[in-house]
Design an enzyme around this catalytic site. Structure first.
Site, mmCIF file in Angstrom:
data_model
loop_
_atom_site.group_PDB
_atom_site.id
_atom_site.type_symbol
_atom_site.label_atom_id
_atom_site.label_comp_id
_atom_site.label_asym_id
_atom_site.label_seq_id
_atom_site.Cartn_x
_atom_site.Cartn_y
_atom_site.Cartn_z
ATOM 1 N N GLY A 609 0.821 -1.190 0.000
ATOM 2 C CA GLY A 609 0.000 0.000 0.000
ATOM 3 C C GLY A 609 0.856 1.242 0.000
ATOM 4 N N ASP A 734 -11.356 6.166 1.514
ATOM 5 C CA ASP A 734 -10.739 5.362 0.466
ATOM 6 C C ASP A 734 -11.548 4.091 0.216
ATOM 7 O OD1 ASP A 734 -7.406 3.948 -0.123
ATOM 8 O OD2 ASP A 734 -8.869 4.853 -1.486
#
Length: 865
Positions: A609, A734
């Protein structure tokens, strides 16, 4: 003038000489004229009992509308003391002591002549349509009762009224009075009743009211009063009824009322801005209260157990506050309680104990517990409420669930008029025992997971007027038995119903019936296909369109409704103060994590990530398979991301949120700072891997339509909880398929709160959404970021999550990422779907769903011959 003439004749007779001369005659004539003039003038100015009739006539002349013939007898041919509505004094003949003209719909101003009826003791002009100003009252020194309520008077509160020191009752409620209540009102020592409710009064409640020791009823509700409730009201030892509701009063509960106001029988403080906790001794301080209205305030904390000590309490309303904790079982002590409303709080119930306790409330008629945090199965002991007179039961908007039917014991509540179980997570079928509730008028069970067929026994409920079973999983045909009922509203929409729609009864009124979202229905007077045979090709195309349009329509409607709720709903309270994550999460050593992941080897790598790497691992001691998210602290924002995710998940818990198992903040073998988070490992990966093919050709079994819809519901539940119900509104920032994890049961869990944002200040609320300030700045993933963020918005908002969720829904149905190469120039996934909706919608649908829909259409056609 008859009295004047009589006195004049007597005077002349006594002064006339027997043999007047010419001069004396002239003198006498002059004296006569002078005396006559004096008498005439004096007659016009001396008090006369008949003058009250003139003031009554002046009052009558200004009334522009009255019941036909009402004032016919108000004329000079009859004594005014016998006019309707007029009463005169027996000691002072002709003097009016009462004018009572209530409820006649009289129109016009109240004549100022009323102020000249100086013997007036009662003035009652209530329930009319008088307008303008209040009449002058300063000379009505004998006035005891003043009732001008329920008119249209526009005036400020009459300061001069304090001069009417004998007033016992003042009722000016339901007018349009403005201004403040004067502090001088405290000088009215004989006042027992003061009603000023339903006006436009401003200012504070005068503390001087505490000086009127004779007062026993005070009502100033439904005004615009501000400030706190004066402690001085606690001095009123004779107070029986106190109504201060529907103002803008602030502060805590007026504990001064608990000191001496033991006589209170009615207390209404509803619809204000009162806050803090309710006093623990409230029940002991108000032992005689029969009705207690505290709803629509901002009271916090638990419901005081002492309320169970008010032996005579009949009505208790605490709805619309921020009360928490378990509902006290002491309420079961209230033998005379007939109405209990605890809706719209955050209350919980300990199993069946609360319902068992309520069975002792033998007078209970109405029980409202909707929109709380009640969970688990509805206890079988709910049937114990049958020993009461229960007629209304609302458990809607909670978290009730179950592995079976609604308790069959609900059939024991034979006196029910209203049953509302909607917006829970109830499963199973509707019990046949409901047929015993022959008095029931309203049944609402929408927004659950109820299955089976709609039971025919509902057709036996002859009193039923409203039935709502929408948004469930009912199948089969609509029972024709429903035709026999005198229903006024029927909603069976969004189920799996099939077959021909009945024609009689309520089904002949298309405006009263809602059946949309049932793809298998046909016939009827609404816009559905006729129940006739057709070619396979024609029917297949028809059902394909009928399947796909509701799919996208449902998703679009869900987004619109959710956004509207988002605009209107506001958090009930601000977030709790921040604590370090270490106080809320168990810690684990770096060594444990290194061993669990084989020293963070590539073979255990799950993904990468923006702020770190995720590894698969297994904790030896706990024998637990975990996902370890290791933060790269050299990356900008990684430290804040770690803290942000810890804080976001510090105190929230939801079945569709990926929880942190443990947090690790320590040093590694080299002495460097090490931070990681542990989650339960999700063997089914994330939604992204299920929606899109991989380059190596390895793809899990694809998701069917029902699975995709179920996953969408999971994420919607998670977002709704984050935005509104978790106690501290949180924005994920997100939302995308790769952050949606799937557990063993293929339920969706929303994860990765690394850039989540938190509610900071209500002043940051913007039109259209709840605005949230982020500690790490507004970020997200290209394709899912709301347009306002791309346009430079610096604050996160709940509507941003809604937009991202909408993109995910479109991706789930089309099988295309928003960053697909086909979307270029002015084309994006939103207008791509919009341009093909509704008739060409199958052109944008994921091909695997298209085949599924065609199979459904084919099977449907075959089944109908």
């Amino acid at each position: 003038m008859s009295n004047c003439r009589t006195s004049m004749s007597v005077t002349m007779a006594s002064t006339r000489p027997k043999r007047p001369g010419k001069l004396s005659m002239l003198i006498l004539l002059g004296l006569f004229l002078l005396f006559f003039g004096t008498i005439k003038i004096n007659c016009a100015t001396l008090p006369d009992n008949s003058t009250d009739v003139l003031w009554l006539q002046a009052f009558r002349n200004e009334i522009s509308s009255a019941p036909s013939g009402w004032f016919n007898s108000w004329n000079s041919s009859s004594n005014h003391c016998v006019w309707p509505g007029v009463r005169c004094s027996q000691l002072h003949p002709g003097r009016v002591v009462a004018l009572e003209l209530s409820g006649l719909n009289l129109v016009g101003p109240i004549s100022s002549s009323i102020g000249n009826l100086t013997f007036l003791r009662t003035l009652n002009l209530s329930r009319n349509s008088f307008s303008g100003q209040l009449p002058p009252l300063i000379h009505l020194q004998k006035l005891q009762v003043l009732d001008l309520s329920m008119n249209q008077l526009h005036d400020s509160f009459p300061y001069a009224i304090v001069n009417c020191s004998k007033l016992r009752i003042i009722n000016l409620s339901k007018n349009f009075l403005v201004g403040e209540i004067p502090p001088q009102i405290g000088l009215m020592s004989n006042l027992s009743v003061l009603f000023l409710s339903w006006n436009n009064l401003t200012g504070v409640i005068p503390p001087t009211l505490g000086n009127i020791t004779t007062i026993d009823r005070l009502g100033v509700a439904y005004n615009n009063l501000t400030g706190s409730i004066p402690d001085e009201l606690g001095k009123l030892q004779n107070m029986l009824r106190l109504g201060l509701g529907a103002n803008m009063l602030s502060g805590g509960f007026p504990e001064g009322l608990l000191n001496r106001s033991n006589s209170l029988q009615y207390l209404a403080l509803q619809s204000n801005m009162l806050n803090s906790k309710l006093p623990p001794n409230i029940g002991n301080g108000l032992p005689k209260v029969g009705e207690l209205y505290l709803y629509d305030n901002m009271f916090e904390g638990q419901i005081p157990a002492s309320l169970g000590n008010i032996s005579g309490l009949q009505r208790l309303e605490l709805q619309g506050n921020s009360l928490t904790g378990e509902i006290t079982t002491s309420l079961g002590n209230l033998q005379y309680l007939y109405y209990l409303n605890l809706e719209k709080n955050n209350l919980e119930a300990n199993g069946s104990e609360f319902f068992n306790a309520l069975a002792n409330c033998r007078s209970l008629e109405s029980l409202f517990l909707a929109d709380n945090q009640l969970q688990g199965a509805i206890p079988n002991t709910i049937g114990n409420l049958s020993i009461t007179n229960l007629v209304q039961l609302s458990l809607a908007g909670n978290k009730f669930s179950g592995t079976g039917n609604i308790p069959i014991q609900v059939g024991s509540l034979t006196g029910l008029f209203v049953l509302d179980l909607s917006s829970n997570k109830l499963t199973g079928e509707i019990p046949d025992t409901l047929a015993k509730c022959q008095s029931i008028v309203t049944i609402q069970m929408a927004q659950n997971f109820l299955v089976g067929t709609i039971p025919k026994i509902l057709g036996m409920l002859q009193s039923l007027s409203m039935l709502n079973l929408s948004h469930n999983y009912f199948s089969g045909a609509i029972p024709e038995d429903l035709e026999r009922l005198q229903l006024r509203q029927l909603d069976l929409s969004y189920n799996h119903l099939q077959g021909e729609i009945p024609k009689n009864g309520i089904f002949g009124n298309s405006t009263a019936v809602s059946l949309q979202g049932n793809w298998g229905l046909c016939g009827g007077d609404i816009d559905l296909p006729t129940c006739t045979a057709a070619s396979w090709k024609r029917k297949a195309g028809y059902y394909l369109i009928r399947v796909l349009i509701p799919v996208f329509g449902l998703l679009s409607l869900a987004l619109v409704i959710y956004l509207l709720l988002l605009i209107k709903r506001t958090p009930k309270r601000e977030c709790l103060s921040m604590h370090s994550f270490g106080e809320n999460f168990l810690k684990i050593s770096y060594k444990d994590l290194a061993e669990a992941t084989s020293d963070f080897s590539e073979s255990n790598l799950v993904g990468r990530g923006s702020h770190g790497t995720v590894y698969r691992g297994k904790l030896k001691e706990a024998k637990l398979e975990v996902a370890v998210k290791v933060f790269d602290l050299d990356m900008r924002g990684a430290e804040k991301s770690f803290l942000s995710e810890c804080e976001a998940l510090r105190s929230i818990q939801h079945r569709n949120l990926l929880p942190i198992i443990r947090a690790c903040s320590t040093v590694d073998y080299t002495g460097s700072v090490f931070k990681a988070l542990l989650y339960e490992y999700m063997p089914n990966g994330n939604l992204d891997t299920w929606l899109h093919y991989k380059g190596d050709g390895k793809t899990p079994k694809h998701l069917g339509f029902s699975q995709r819809l179920s996953l969408a519901v999971n994420i919607a539940d998670a977002l709704d909880y984050l935005h509104h119900d978790c106690g501290r509104p949180t924005i994920h920032c997100d939302v995308k398929p790769s952050n949606i994890l799937l557990n063993d049961d293929m339920n969706a869990l929303l994860g990765d709160f690394g850039i989540a944002s938190f509610y900071v200040d209500s002043s940051s609320t913007s039109t259209g959404s709840t605005t949230i300030t982020s500690s790490v700045g507004v970020k997200g993933t290209i394709g899912y970021i709301a347009p306002e963020y791309a346009g430079g918005a610096r604050k996160a908002s709940t509507s941003g999550d809604v937009y991202s969720f909408g993109i995910v829904l479109l991706e789930m149905m089309t099988g295309k990422r928003p960053t697909d190469p086909m979307f270029k120039d002015e084309t994006n996934i939103v207008n791509f779907v919009d341009n093909n909706f509704p008739r060409e919608i199958y052109h944008v649908l994921d091909t695997r769903l298209t085949e599924e829909c065609k199979d459904f259409a084919h099977a449907k056609t075959v089944s109908e011959g």
